[in-house]
Write a protein that holds these residues in place. Sequence first.
Motif, PDB file in Angstrom:
ATOM      1  N   ASN A 167       0.833  -1.209   0.000  1.00 27.95           N
ATOM      2  CA  ASN A 167       0.000   0.000   0.000  1.00 27.95           C
ATOM      3  C   ASN A 167       0.863   1.253   0.000  1.00 27.95           C
ATOM      4  N   ARG A 168       1.923   1.205   0.826  1.00 21.92           N
ATOM      5  CA  ARG A 168       2.756   2.398   0.941  1.00 21.92           C
ATOM      6  C   ARG A 168       3.467   2.715  -0.373  1.00 21.92           C
ATOM      7  N   VAL A 169       4.117   1.703  -0.964  1.00 17.10           N
ATOM      8  CA  VAL A 169       4.866   2.004  -2.187  1.00 17.10           C
ATOM      9  C   VAL A 169       3.905   2.306  -3.333  1.00 17.10           C
ATOM     10  N   SER A 170       2.738   1.691  -3.317  1.00 17.09           N
ATOM     11  CA  SER A 170       1.778   1.990  -4.385  1.00 17.09           C
ATOM     12  C   SER A 170       1.340   3.442  -4.312  1.00 17.09           C
ATOM     13  N   PHE A 171       1.136   3.931  -3.092  1.00 16.39           N
ATOM     14  CA  PHE A 171       0.728   5.326  -2.956  1.00 16.39           C
ATOM     15  C   PHE A 171       1.834   6.255  -3.452  1.00 16.39           C
ATOM     16  N   ALA A 172       3.081   5.918  -3.105  1.00 17.55           N
ATOM     17  CA  ALA A 172       4.202   6.761  -3.538  1.00 17.55           C
ATOM     18  C   ALA A 172       4.255   6.808  -5.066  1.00 17.55           C
ATOM     19  N   VAL A 173       4.076   5.651  -5.697  1.00 21.77           N
ATOM     20  CA  VAL A 173       4.112   5.602  -7.171  1.00 21.77           C
ATOM     21  C   VAL A 173       2.969   6.436  -7.738  1.00 21.77           C
ATOM     22  N   ASN A 174       1.791   6.283  -7.124  1.00 25.39           N
ATOM     23  CA  ASN A 174       0.631   7.000  -7.633  1.00 25.39           C
ATOM     24  C   ASN A 174       0.822   8.504  -7.527  1.00 25.39           C
ATOM     25  N   ASP A 175       1.355   8.952  -6.393  1.00 31.32           N
ATOM     26  CA  ASP A 175       1.483  10.390  -6.175  1.00 31.32           C
ATOM     27  C   ASP A 175       2.557  10.993  -7.075  1.00 31.32           C
ATOM     28  N   ILE A 176       3.646  10.272  -7.271  1.00 31.91           N
ATOM     29  CA  ILE A 176       4.692  10.816  -8.134  1.00 31.91           C
ATOM     30  C   ILE A 176       4.234  10.830  -9.588  1.00 31.91           C
ATOM     31  N   THR A 177       3.319   9.931  -9.924  1.00 31.11           N
ATOM     32  CA  THR A 177       2.784   9.934 -11.301  1.00 31.11           C
ATOM     33  C   THR A 177       2.090  11.247 -11.585  1.00 31.11           C
ATOM     34  N   THR A 181       3.013  16.620 -14.991  1.00 29.44           N
ATOM     35  CA  THR A 181       3.315  18.017 -15.348  1.00 29.44           C
ATOM     36  C   THR A 181       4.813  18.284 -15.387  1.00 29.44           C
ATOM     37  N   HIS A 182       5.600  17.308 -14.958  1.00 27.73           N
ATOM     38  CA  HIS A 182       7.058  17.515 -14.985  1.00 27.73           C
ATOM     39  C   HIS A 182       7.731  16.303 -15.625  1.00 27.73           C
ATOM     40  N   PRO A 183       7.405  16.001 -16.876  1.00 28.89           N
ATOM     41  CA  PRO A 183       7.856  14.737 -17.462  1.00 28.89           C
ATOM     42  C   PRO A 183       9.370  14.588 -17.551  1.00 28.89           C
ATOM     43  N   GLN A 184      10.110  15.730 -17.440  1.00 27.15           N
ATOM     44  CA  GLN A 184      11.567  15.566 -17.590  1.00 27.15           C
ATOM     45  C   GLN A 184      12.322  15.764 -16.285  1.00 27.15           C
ATOM     46  N   ASP A 185      11.581  15.704 -15.180  1.00 27.66           N
ATOM     47  CA  ASP A 185      12.246  15.928 -13.894  1.00 27.66           C
ATOM     48  C   ASP A 185      12.985  14.649 -13.506  1.00 27.66           C
ATOM     49  N   GLN A 186      14.314  14.666 -13.598  1.00 28.11           N
ATOM     50  CA  GLN A 186      15.094  13.443 -13.418  1.00 28.11           C
ATOM     51  C   GLN A 186      14.938  12.858 -12.014  1.00 28.11           C
ATOM     52  N   ASP A 187      14.914  13.739 -11.014  1.00 25.76           N
ATOM     53  CA  ASP A 187      14.762  13.221  -9.648  1.00 25.76           C
ATOM     54  C   ASP A 187      13.446  12.468  -9.510  1.00 25.76           C
ATOM     55  N   ALA A 188      12.406  13.068 -10.096  1.00 25.28           N
ATOM     56  CA  ALA A 188      11.094  12.441  -9.985  1.00 25.28           C
ATOM     57  C   ALA A 188      11.075  11.120 -10.751  1.00 25.28           C
ATOM     58  N   ILE A 189      11.753  11.081 -11.881  1.00 24.01           N
ATOM     59  CA  ILE A 189      11.802   9.840 -12.664  1.00 24.01           C
ATOM     60  C   ILE A 189      12.524   8.759 -11.865  1.00 24.01           C
ATOM     61  N   ASN A 190      13.637   9.149 -11.228  1.00 24.54           N
ATOM     62  CA  ASN A 190      14.365   8.156 -10.415  1.00 24.54           C
ATOM     63  C   ASN A 190      13.507   7.665  -9.265  1.00 24.54           C
ATOM     64  N   TYR A 232      10.436   3.276  -6.647  1.00 24.96           N
ATOM     65  CA  TYR A 232       9.282   2.718  -5.939  1.00 24.96           C
ATOM     66  C   TYR A 232       8.468   1.791  -6.818  1.00 24.96           C
ATOM     67  N   SER A 233       8.486   2.026  -8.115  1.00 22.46           N
ATOM     68  CA  SER A 233       7.756   1.132  -8.999  1.00 22.46           C
ATOM     69  C   SER A 233       8.390  -0.261  -8.982  1.00 22.46           C
ATOM     70  N   ASP A 234       9.726  -0.304  -8.960  1.00 18.63           N
ATOM     71  CA  ASP A 234      10.402  -1.612  -8.868  1.00 18.63           C
ATOM     72  C   ASP A 234      10.071  -2.294  -7.553  1.00 18.63           C
ATOM     73  N   LEU A 235      10.144  -1.515  -6.458  1.00 20.51           N
ATOM     74  CA  LEU A 235       9.831  -2.099  -5.148  1.00 20.51           C
ATOM     75  C   LEU A 235       8.426  -2.684  -5.165  1.00 20.51           C
ATOM     76  N   ARG A 236       7.519  -1.932  -5.786  1.00 21.58           N
ATOM     77  CA  ARG A 236       6.124  -2.360  -5.793  1.00 21.58           C
ATOM     78  C   ARG A 236       5.976  -3.663  -6.575  1.00 21.58           C
ATOM     79  N   LYS A 237       6.599  -3.715  -7.734  1.00 24.97           N
ATOM     80  CA  LYS A 237       6.477  -4.940  -8.550  1.00 24.97           C
ATOM     81  C   LYS A 237       7.036  -6.135  -7.796  1.00 24.97           C
TER      82      LYS A 237
END
Lengths: 98, 52
Positions: free
Chosen positions: A26-36, A41-50, A55-60
């Motif tokens: 639940n926790r990592v899914s929320f993090a992935v959802n919120d960063i999405t 609106t910030h598709p090239q923000d490298q920090d956000a992409i990292n 968290y997406s890997d952790l979630r999977k």
Amino acid sequence: MNQGMNQGRGQNVNQAKRRQLFSFINRVSFAVNDITLYLDTHPQDQDAINYFNHYSDLRKKALKEYEELYGPLTIDLARPDKMFDWADMPLPWEGGMC
Amino acid sequence: MEQKDCENQVVAMAYVPWQNFYKVYEPEKALMVGTIFPELNKPFLGRRMAKR
């Protein structure tokens, strides 16, 4: 507690570990959802992409582990070999993960 | 409303500063407060926040 559960993985009795893994999901899914939302609106923000990839890997990984131990949470994770236990996962009112 | 009434009125003007990825909460806290961004964490505290 889970009388409605069937044979097979649903019987895994280690509820504490199961609840802990589920709350991690639940926790990592929320993090992935919120960063999405941010990345919309910030598709090239490298920090956000990292952050997203991390968290997406952790979630999977967590979802896969949950599937192996307790059964699939979503149908696209189901990997039945001897039995299709998707329909036998405990339902919320049977004490299934809520 | 009569068209002529709001002919020269400004409808709305939004002030939306650009958000930057700076600091984020740990996932556990983020899930509790409902956002990973501290700057968006605006809990309703049950009363006006007027500081007198």
